[in-house]
Motif scaffolding. Structure first.
Motif, PDB file in Angstrom:
ATOM      1  N   VAL A  36       0.832  -1.215   0.000  1.00  0.00           N
ATOM      2  CA  VAL A  36       0.000   0.000   0.000  1.00  0.00           C
ATOM      3  C   VAL A  36       0.863   1.260   0.000  1.00  0.00           C
ATOM      4  N   ALA A  37       2.150   1.118  -0.282  1.00  0.00           N
ATOM      5  CA  ALA A  37       3.081   2.244  -0.167  1.00  0.00           C
ATOM      6  C   ALA A  37       2.731   3.431  -1.055  1.00  0.00           C
ATOM      7  N   MET A  38       2.173   3.175  -2.240  1.00  0.00           N
ATOM      8  CA  MET A  38       1.818   4.288  -3.118  1.00  0.00           C
ATOM      9  C   MET A  38       0.738   5.169  -2.503  1.00  0.00           C
ATOM     10  N   VAL A  39      -0.018   4.604  -1.566  1.00  0.00           N
ATOM     11  CA  VAL A  39      -1.000   5.377  -0.798  1.00  0.00           C
ATOM     12  C   VAL A  39      -0.327   5.998   0.420  1.00  0.00           C
ATOM     13  N   GLY A  40       0.476   5.190   1.110  1.00  0.00           N
ATOM     14  CA  GLY A  40       1.064   5.629   2.372  1.00  0.00           C
ATOM     15  C   GLY A  40       2.186   6.642   2.266  1.00  0.00           C
ATOM     16  N   ILE A  41       2.969   6.592   1.182  1.00  0.00           N
ATOM     17  CA  ILE A  41       4.104   7.525   1.055  1.00  0.00           C
ATOM     18  C   ILE A  41       3.649   8.984   1.017  1.00  0.00           C
ATOM     19  N   PRO A  42       2.678   9.364   0.156  1.00  0.00           N
ATOM     20  CA  PRO A  42       2.248  10.768   0.185  1.00  0.00           C
ATOM     21  C   PRO A  42       1.590  11.155   1.507  1.00  0.00           C
ATOM     22  N   GLN A  43       1.041  10.162   2.218  1.00  0.00           N
ATOM     23  CA  GLN A  43       0.455  10.457   3.527  1.00  0.00           C
ATOM     24  C   GLN A  43       1.544  10.762   4.548  1.00  0.00           C
ATOM     25  N   LYS A  44       2.581   9.925   4.571  1.00  0.00           N
ATOM     26  CA  LYS A  44       3.708  10.167   5.468  1.00  0.00           C
ATOM     27  C   LYS A  44       4.385  11.497   5.134  1.00  0.00           C
ATOM     28  N   ASN A  45       4.552  11.785   3.840  1.00  0.00           N
ATOM     29  CA  ASN A  45       5.229  13.008   3.418  1.00  0.00           C
ATOM     30  C   ASN A  45       4.425  14.275   3.703  1.00  0.00           C
ATOM     31  N   SER A  46       3.147  14.100   4.003  1.00  0.00           N
ATOM     32  CA  SER A  46       2.298  15.263   4.284  1.00  0.00           C
ATOM     33  C   SER A  46       2.373  15.697   5.743  1.00  0.00           C
ATOM     34  N   VAL A  47       2.870  14.831   6.608  1.00  0.00           N
ATOM     35  CA  VAL A  47       2.905  15.130   8.043  1.00  0.00           C
ATOM     36  C   VAL A  47       3.686  16.415   8.364  1.00  0.00           C
ATOM     37  N   PRO A  48       4.856  16.659   7.759  1.00  0.00           N
ATOM     38  CA  PRO A  48       5.586  17.890   8.083  1.00  0.00           C
ATOM     39  C   PRO A  48       4.854  19.170   7.677  1.00  0.00           C
ATOM     40  N   LEU A  49       3.815  19.035   6.866  1.00  0.00           N
ATOM     41  CA  LEU A  49       3.084  20.215   6.391  1.00  0.00           C
ATOM     42  C   LEU A  49       1.887  20.557   7.272  1.00  0.00           C
ATOM     43  N   ILE A 285      -4.394  24.107  -3.707  1.00  0.00           N
ATOM     44  CA  ILE A 285      -3.226  24.618  -4.434  1.00  0.00           C
ATOM     45  C   ILE A 285      -2.071  24.874  -3.480  1.00  0.00           C
ATOM     46  N   ASP A 286      -2.366  25.501  -2.332  1.00  0.00           N
ATOM     47  CA  ASP A 286      -1.317  25.796  -1.350  1.00  0.00           C
ATOM     48  C   ASP A 286      -0.690  24.503  -0.830  1.00  0.00           C
ATOM     49  N   TYR A 287      -1.527  23.496  -0.592  1.00  0.00           N
ATOM     50  CA  TYR A 287      -1.013  22.205  -0.113  1.00  0.00           C
ATOM     51  C   TYR A 287      -0.128  21.548  -1.173  1.00  0.00           C
ATOM     52  N   VAL A 288      -0.603  21.502  -2.405  1.00  0.00           N
ATOM     53  CA  VAL A 288       0.164  20.881  -3.485  1.00  0.00           C
ATOM     54  C   VAL A 288       1.506  21.588  -3.670  1.00  0.00           C
ATOM     55  N   ASN A 289       1.497  22.909  -3.648  1.00  0.00           N
ATOM     56  CA  ASN A 289       2.742  23.667  -3.827  1.00  0.00           C
ATOM     57  C   ASN A 289       3.721  23.404  -2.683  1.00  0.00           C
ATOM     58  N   ALA A 290       3.210  23.367  -1.456  1.00  0.00           N
ATOM     59  CA  ALA A 290       4.071  23.121  -0.291  1.00  0.00           C
ATOM     60  C   ALA A 290       4.632  21.701  -0.330  1.00  0.00           C
ATOM     61  N   TYR A 291       3.811  20.745  -0.729  1.00  0.00           N
ATOM     62  CA  TYR A 291       4.249  19.345  -0.820  1.00  0.00           C
ATOM     63  C   TYR A 291       5.348  19.207  -1.884  1.00  0.00           C
ATOM     64  N   GLU A 292       5.116  19.833  -3.027  1.00  0.00           N
ATOM     65  CA  GLU A 292       6.090  19.743  -4.124  1.00  0.00           C
ATOM     66  C   GLU A 292       7.409  20.399  -3.745  1.00  0.00           C
ATOM     67  N   LYS A 293       7.345  21.502  -3.028  1.00  0.00           N
ATOM     68  CA  LYS A 293       8.557  22.200  -2.594  1.00  0.00           C
ATOM     69  C   LYS A 293       9.350  21.316  -1.636  1.00  0.00           C
ATOM     70  N   LEU A 294       8.653  20.596  -0.766  1.00  0.00           N
ATOM     71  CA  LEU A 294       9.313  19.758   0.237  1.00  0.00           C
ATOM     72  C   LEU A 294       9.809  18.437  -0.333  1.00  0.00           C
ATOM     73  N   ASN A 295       9.026  17.851  -1.254  1.00  0.00           N
ATOM     74  CA  ASN A 295       9.326  16.491  -1.707  1.00  0.00           C
ATOM     75  C   ASN A 295       9.777  16.372  -3.161  1.00  0.00           C
ATOM     76  N   GLY A 296       9.659  17.452  -3.913  1.00  0.00           N
ATOM     77  CA  GLY A 296      10.114  17.423  -5.297  1.00  0.00           C
ATOM     78  C   GLY A 296       9.155  16.754  -6.264  1.00  0.00           C
ATOM     79  N   SER A 297       7.944  16.468  -5.806  1.00  0.00           N
ATOM     80  CA  SER A 297       6.921  15.863  -6.668  1.00  0.00           C
ATOM     81  C   SER A 297       5.549  16.249  -6.154  1.00  0.00           C
TER      82      SER A 297
END
Length: 381
Positions: A36-49, A285-297
């Protein structure tokens, strides 16, 4: 001298005690490894935001990986409750995982914000599920949109392929009922495991039923396998997917074989095509931009489900703090009550309106009809 040391000790103790009370602890269980990593990775990466300060309170997030294993989810939940004394838990990522931990969260009186697909985590409502809040669209909301599109397209018969777990089973039930109300008949219904490397037999059975269209109900990358299998077997009818397929990897893995797919999912897939008047657009939009800035995708919508859980808690914490101190049963009970009373709160996926009977709270603003066109997500006007 001893008196001064004693006074100093008491003062420092009070300061540290006050600091402890000023912190809300939130556990986050995600499947950042495993099937289930393709689901869990963006979830884990969202925690710092997510919000780390709410009023005078700080919020500490404690992330754990369950490796996509339901048993490990239970271990993680118990650890967060007994060792970390958390006030709320976000997760787990998978529907079977979430179903398996509800009783433990309920027994401890800890609100659980589940970023999973199946509505079975909150429906039917009971004494245990009243502690669970779902941050994704309920199956019924998505199913009604898909069935509406099918009816307008003149589809009369549908084949169904779903995962053999709570996600697929609830989808089979909800979709069959919704389709029946529109006079659409489910002529075949097959299941597969998320970890399966072949669904050849299931595909052939669906083909033999000669459906006008096929609905695939699977979360994450497992949604791709049945569709490319059907394509390879010669099926050229319309294929529908649930919001479980709403991730970039679906397009990458499926390629031309998923062209024309129709699904209903959140506005995050087609933000540039959404009206500026939509209450969730700027937040997304703000979430997507912040996520992309932090994770590069860019994040999959699954990441937004966890980020929204953080926004729901941010909204509820001040109300709970007025009735109890973080770290106490009184605070957690008040937090549950405050979450249940969420009204008109926009987030990345839509607008939340919770009630005692509805712990998901999305309306039509939480879904968009989307098609795959030229390898990209395209809003169906």
């Amino acid at each position: 001298m001893k008196c001064k040391r004693l006074v100093a000790s008491v003062v420092m103790g009070a300061l540290f005690s006050g600091a402890a009370w000023a912190q809300v602890k939130v556990g986050v269980v995600s499947s950042s490894t495993g099937p289930v990593a393709m689901v869990g990775i963006p979830q884990k990466n969202s925690v710092p935001l997510m919000p780390t300060k709410v009023g005078n309170l700080t919020v500490q997030y404690i992330p754990l990986d369950d490796g996509s294993d339901p048993t490990a989810s239970v271990v993680a939940i118990k650890k967060l409750i007994s060792e970390e004394n958390v006030d709320a838990i976000i997760g787990p990522s998978g529907s079977p995982n979430a179903m398996g931990v509800i009783q433990f969260a309920a027994e401890a009186g800890v609100p659980l914000l589940a970023p999973v697909g199946t509505a079975a985590v909150v429906l039917p409502m009971n004494e245990q599920k009243k502690w669970v809040f779902k941050t994704t669209q309920n199956d019924q909301l998505i199913a009604d949109a898909l069935v509406g599109h099918m009816a307008k397209s003149g589809i009369k018969t549908v084949g169904f392929i779903g995962t053999s777990d709570p996600y697929g089973e609830n989808w089979a039930k909800v979709f069959t009922e919704s389709a029946g109300r529109k006079g659409i008949k489910v002529v075949s219904s097959e299941r597969f495991q998320r970890s399966d490397s072949s669904v050849t037999a299931q595909g052939l059975k669906v083909l033999m039923s000669k459906p006008d269209a096929v609905l695939i109900a699977a979360p994450g990358t497992p949604a791709v396998l049945p569709q490319i299998t059907l394509y390879d077997q010669g099926y050229r009818g319309k294929v529908y997917q649930t919001h479980g397929a709403a991730l970039p990897e679906f397009l990458k893995l499926g390629g031309k074989k998923v062209e024309g797919t129709v699904l209903a999912a959140s506005l995050m897939l087609v933000l540039d095509q959404i009206s500026d008047s939509h209450p969730s657009k700027k937040i997304a939009i703000d979430y997507v931009n912040a996520y992309e800035k932090l994770n590069g995708s860019k994040p999959a919508t699954f990441g937004g489900n966890v980020f929204d859980a953080g926004l729901l808690l941010k909204n509820a914490i001040p109300h709970a703090a007025a009735k109890g101190k973080p770290g106490t049963p009184a605070f957690r009970a008040a937090l549950r009550d405050a979450l249940e009373q969420t009204k008109d709160m926009p987030a990345t996926q839509g607008v939340y309106n919770m009630t005692a009977a509805d712990h998901s709270g999305f309306d039509e603003r939480g879904r968009e009809l989307i098609a795959v066109k030229d390898g990209k997500w395209t809003l169906i006007q």
